[in-house]
Design an enzyme around this catalytic site. Sequence first.
Site, PDB file in Angstrom:
ATOM      1  CE  LYS A   1      51.617 -49.206  30.048  1.00  0.00           C
ATOM      2  NZ  LYS A   1      51.255 -50.624  30.067  1.00  0.00           N
TER       3      LYS A   1
ATOM      4  CD  GLN B   1      49.689 -52.679  27.614  1.00  0.00           C
ATOM      5  OE1 GLN B   1      50.762 -52.148  27.817  1.00  0.00           O
ATOM      6  NE2 GLN B   1      48.622 -52.398  28.331  1.00  0.00           N
TER       7      GLN B   1
ATOM      8  CG  ASP C   1      53.414 -54.338  33.992  1.00  0.00           C
ATOM      9  OD1 ASP C   1      53.246 -53.157  34.355  1.00  0.00           O
ATOM     10  OD2 ASP C   1      52.991 -54.784  32.905  1.00  0.00           O
TER      11      ASP C   1
END
Length: 293
Positions: A47, A91, A114
Amino acid sequence: MELLDGKALAATIKQEVKDSVPEGARPALAVVQVGEDPASSVYIRSKVRSCEECGFDSQHVHLEEGIRQAELLKTLRKLNDDQSVHGLLLQLPLPQHLDPDEAIRTIEPIKDVDGFHPENLGLLVSGQPRFVPCTPLGIRELLVRNRIDIAGKRVVVLGRSIVVGKPLALLFALKGEGGDATVSICHSRTKNLGEHAASADILVAAMGKPGLVTGDMVKEGAVVVDVGINRVPDPSKKKGYRLVGDVDFESVAPKVSHITPVPGGVGPMTVAMLMASTLKAYSLQVASPNAVR
Ligand code: NAD
């Protein structure tokens, strides 16, 4: 049989994202990691690297394994308030002692690239998607850009997680381009999984079970998307493992019209769509802030 090359398409999309960044703008993504999960560390490196490729700033906020929930929430709130951060993600998975749902609810929805915040999931359910989980977005993009018809097709999604299965089923059922499918969701309590899978024009495997989908479970000429990323021990590899999907490629590939490889299929698309969502977050917050709140 045609391979759906997610790696090449992801590179194209990242270039498009880079080209769309307004002159002088610096969209920024913050990634919060707790602990040392090795797969998470690999994903975060990818990322951060993609942010560099797209001309974004990135911040990797790495918290120690034993951190308390209150400290995690405080870190997220600080990043919510930081106007130089446009996209914010936590995460997953978190260490067992932490509550991921409460943490996700703490992320400002307009920074939730997300798409896991209930507000963004609600927008998706109500047919007005804003931030959608990146793996489902990447799968839809991979099919649309390869000119695979989705409208009216029978899609079977194996797996009902909030990361992949459920939002993907909702996306395919939306009205309009990339949607209009007839969708079923299967899961660990589904009876006769093979029969459901074999009825699919488009079959998506997202169970986290290496090689579970075999040739006898797939219709001749179907499109098969393998989301699984499973580490299986392999002493012949330097790392001691290799990555395999949820689909038994050897028996399935000869029967299908299209299939995604693992690695090089859905994985790179996920990161590319995260970049697209970060640019969208930037645009919503900076370019047209009055449209947001
Ligand atoms: P998860 O464990 O949260 O969910 C798995 C789902 O599969 C559950 O809904 C469960 O009911 C279902 N399931 C499990 N065993 C089953 C069985 N035998 N029959 C039918 N259904 C079954 O996992 P997840 O986060 O959705 O991830 C799934 C897989 O996709 C994992 O391998 C993960 O590593 C991978 N993944 C890949 C990407 C990517 O970018 N390629 C992104 C996210 C997840």
